[in-house]
Motif scaffolding. Structure first.
Motif, short mmCIF file in Angstrom:
data_model
loop_
_atom_site.label_atom_id
_atom_site.label_comp_id
_atom_site.label_asym_id
_atom_site.label_seq_id
_atom_site.Cartn_x
_atom_site.Cartn_y
_atom_site.Cartn_z
N VAL A 217 0.84 -1.20 0.00
CA VAL A 217 0.00 0.00 0.00
C VAL A 217 0.87 1.25 0.00
O VAL A 217 0.61 2.21 -0.74
N PHE A 218 1.91 1.25 0.82
CA PHE A 218 2.83 2.39 0.85
C PHE A 218 3.48 2.58 -0.53
O PHE A 218 3.55 3.70 -1.04
N GLY A 219 3.96 1.48 -1.12
CA GLY A 219 4.63 1.58 -2.41
C GLY A 219 3.71 2.08 -3.51
O GLY A 219 4.10 2.90 -4.35
N VAL A 220 2.47 1.59 -3.52
CA VAL A 220 1.51 2.03 -4.54
C VAL A 220 1.17 3.51 -4.35
O VAL A 220 1.14 4.29 -5.31
N THR A 221 0.91 3.90 -3.10
CA THR A 221 0.56 5.30 -2.83
C THR A 221 1.72 6.23 -3.16
O THR A 221 1.52 7.28 -3.79
N ALA A 222 2.94 5.86 -2.74
CA ALA A 222 4.10 6.68 -3.04
C ALA A 222 4.34 6.76 -4.54
O ALA A 222 4.69 7.82 -5.08
N GLY A 223 4.15 5.65 -5.24
CA GLY A 223 4.32 5.65 -6.69
C GLY A 223 3.28 6.51 -7.38
O GLY A 223 3.59 7.24 -8.34
N TRP A 224 2.03 6.43 -6.92
CA TRP A 224 0.98 7.24 -7.52
C TRP A 224 1.22 8.73 -7.27
O TRP A 224 1.02 9.56 -8.17
N LEU A 225 1.64 9.07 -6.05
CA LEU A 225 1.94 10.47 -5.75
C LEU A 225 3.12 10.98 -6.59
O LEU A 225 3.15 12.15 -7.00
N THR A 226 4.09 10.10 -6.84
CA THR A 226 5.22 10.48 -7.69
C THR A 226 4.74 10.83 -9.09
O THR A 226 5.14 11.84 -9.67
N TRP A 227 3.87 9.99 -9.64
CA TRP A 227 3.30 10.29 -10.97
C TRP A 227 2.41 11.52 -10.91
O TRP A 227 2.47 12.38 -11.79
N ARG A 228 1.63 11.65 -9.84
CA ARG A 228 0.65 12.74 -9.73
C ARG A 228 1.32 14.10 -9.59
O ARG A 228 0.81 15.11 -10.10
N THR A 229 2.46 14.15 -8.90
CA THR A 229 3.15 15.43 -8.67
C THR A 229 4.33 15.64 -9.61
O THR A 229 4.93 16.71 -9.60
N GLY A 230 4.70 14.62 -10.37
CA GLY A 230 5.80 14.77 -11.32
C GLY A 230 7.17 14.66 -10.71
O GLY A 230 8.15 15.11 -11.31
N GLY A 231 7.30 14.04 -9.53
CA GLY A 231 8.61 13.91 -8.92
C GLY A 231 8.56 13.11 -7.63
O GLY A 231 7.49 12.70 -7.16
N LEU A 232 9.73 12.89 -7.05
CA LEU A 232 9.86 12.04 -5.87
C LEU A 232 9.61 12.76 -4.55
O LEU A 232 9.68 12.13 -3.49
N GLU A 233 9.35 14.05 -4.56
CA GLU A 233 9.31 14.82 -3.32
C GLU A 233 8.24 14.32 -2.34
O GLU A 233 8.50 14.21 -1.14
N ALA A 234 7.04 14.04 -2.84
CA ALA A 234 5.97 13.59 -1.95
C ALA A 234 6.30 12.23 -1.32
O ALA A 234 6.02 12.00 -0.14
N ALA A 235 6.88 11.34 -2.10
CA ALA A 235 7.25 10.02 -1.58
C ALA A 235 8.38 10.13 -0.57
O ALA A 235 8.35 9.49 0.49
N ILE A 236 9.39 10.94 -0.86
CA ILE A 236 10.51 11.12 0.07
C ILE A 236 10.03 11.74 1.37
O ILE A 236 10.44 11.34 2.47
N GLY A 237 9.15 12.74 1.27
CA GLY A 237 8.66 13.41 2.47
C GLY A 237 7.97 12.47 3.43
O GLY A 237 8.25 12.45 4.63
N LEU A 238 7.04 11.66 2.91
CA LEU A 238 6.33 10.70 3.77
C LEU A 238 7.27 9.64 4.32
O LEU A 238 7.24 9.32 5.51
N HIS A 239 8.12 9.10 3.47
CA HIS A 239 9.03 8.02 3.87
C HIS A 239 10.01 8.50 4.95
O HIS A 239 10.27 7.81 5.93
N ALA A 240 10.57 9.70 4.75
CA ALA A 240 11.55 10.22 5.70
C ALA A 240 10.93 10.50 7.06
O ALA A 240 11.50 10.14 8.10
N VAL A 241 9.77 11.12 7.07
CA VAL A 241 9.10 11.42 8.35
C VAL A 241 8.70 10.13 9.06
O VAL A 241 8.90 9.99 10.28
N ASN A 242 8.16 9.17 8.31
CA ASN A 242 7.75 7.90 8.91
C ASN A 242 8.94 7.17 9.55
O ASN A 242 8.86 6.72 10.71
N ASN A 243 10.04 7.05 8.82
CA ASN A 243 11.20 6.33 9.35
C ASN A 243 11.88 7.09 10.47
O ASN A 243 12.37 6.49 11.43
#
Length: 350
Positions: A217-243
């Motif tokens: 679920v995390f991977g799909v959501t992060a991947g969709w946000l990457t496509w939706r925003t045109g970059g890795l920033e949304a995925a990195i932000g969630l992943h970094a804060v979570n970890n």
């Protein structure tokens, strides 16, 4: 007189086709090279750390490897994962034959303002979910004890520096390289999003079914946000804060960083809370990006320009022709972009 239609702008998952040197085999060869080089780099660094630890007198574990302790051992693990960033960037540049920054976003760089907004969005959501997980009933194990500032302070400083690098490396590997490698061959973003999500979950090991599903679920959501925003920033932000919050709470208790458990071992109660937080974060990012839409597409490469035409073109505009993207002016030259409305919203406002 008829003119040929301009090539369509490219979304994030199709950026491997940005280079005029793109060939069908480059993503496949690049994936093998990334896996091989990353394995060699991690093994080499591990042997260097192991030799250094032996010289410094660190004890050895049952398997013969050096045991650095909870804090130093965690730092070594995070550094080994962070090696993925330069490996991916070099593969994009040398094998993909395109600017390395195109794996960061469609603008060819990491958009720091957008990343900061994503981090601020993730902080309250992930913090609440983490507190909810801590309040869940336990199985009656040993009670956690505060580690003290002499342990927690250095551990927190280390985590603040290294966790963003570790999480960014995973994003560059899965939401970055793998998404664009598959996207070079598939027009639909879902063909690029789903495989990397499953591989991302598998890379964390096999624990519970719930934990594996949570990672997918995390991977799909992060991947969709990457496509939706045109970059890795949304995925990195969630992943970094979570970890960072997960490691931070672990470092706050005695021997918390010694645990070998990962997200793959999570029970269903933890997964339920985590999935809700992931979806809330995605909804929040979609909401404010509708108001301030970032660039979501990159101009497709123009066909090569004959040398004679290129020579006559440059003096008229004052912009030399780019050697990387033939026929296109070099970045920073005073020439209007070929596709001014390529991105959603018409500009990089985030």
């Amino acid at each position: 007189m008829t003119t040929s239609p301009l090539p369509e702008p490219l979304p994030y998952h199709r950026l491997a086709r940005l280079s005029v040197h793109h060939r069908w085999w480059r993503p496949w060869v690049g994936t093998l090279v990334v896996a091989l080089v990353y394995t060699i780099a991690v093994t080499t660094l591990y042997l260097v750390f192991d030799a250094w630890g032996s010289r410094k007198g660190y004890p050895k574990g049952p398997d013969g490897s050096v045991e650095f302790g909870p804090v130093s051992g965690t730092a070594v693990d995070l550094l080994l994962l962070a090696v993925g960033i330069p490996v991916v960037l070099l593969a994009v540049r040398w094998i993909g034959q395109r600017p390395a920054g195109t794996v960061s976003s469609v603008t060819g760089r990491l958009r720091w303002r957008l990343l900061a907004l994503c981090v601020l969005t993730a902080l309250p959501i992930v913090a609440l979910s983490t507190v909810g997980m801590l309040l869940l009933p336990t199985d009656g194990g040993q009670e956690s004890r505060w580690a003290g500032w002499t342990v927690f302070g250095p551990a927190l400083a280390m985590l603040v520096v290294l966790v963003p690098l570790q999480t960014a490396a995973e994003e560059y590997m899965f939401r970055g390289w793998l998404t664009q490698a598959v996207g070079a061959l598939a027009r639909s973003p879902w063909w690029a999003i789903l495989p990397q999500a499953v591989l991302f979950a598998a890379a964390h090991g096999w624990g519970t079914v719930w934990g594996f599903a949570d990672l997918v679920v995390f991977g799909v959501t992060a991947g969709w946000l990457t496509w939706r925003t045109g970059g890795l920033e949304a995925a990195i932000g969630l992943h970094a804060v979570n970890n960072l919050l997960s490691f931070g709470f672990a470092a706050a208790v005695v021997d918390g960083l010694k645990s070998d458990e990962t997200a793959a071992d999570a029970p269903w109660q933890v997964v339920a809370i985590d999935v809700v937080s992931i979806l809330l974060y995605a909804a929040a990012v979609v909401w404010w990006t509708r108001r301030r839409p970032p660039v979501r597409q990159a101009p497709a490469p123009l066909p090569p320009v004959p040398p004679a035409v290129a020579t006559s073109y440059a003096p008229l505009t004052g912009a030399p022709v780019s050697p990387t993207w033939p026929g296109r002016p070099t970045p920073g030259a005073p020439v209007a972009p070929p596709y001014p409305n390529a991105g959603a919203g018409g500009g990089d406002r985030a």
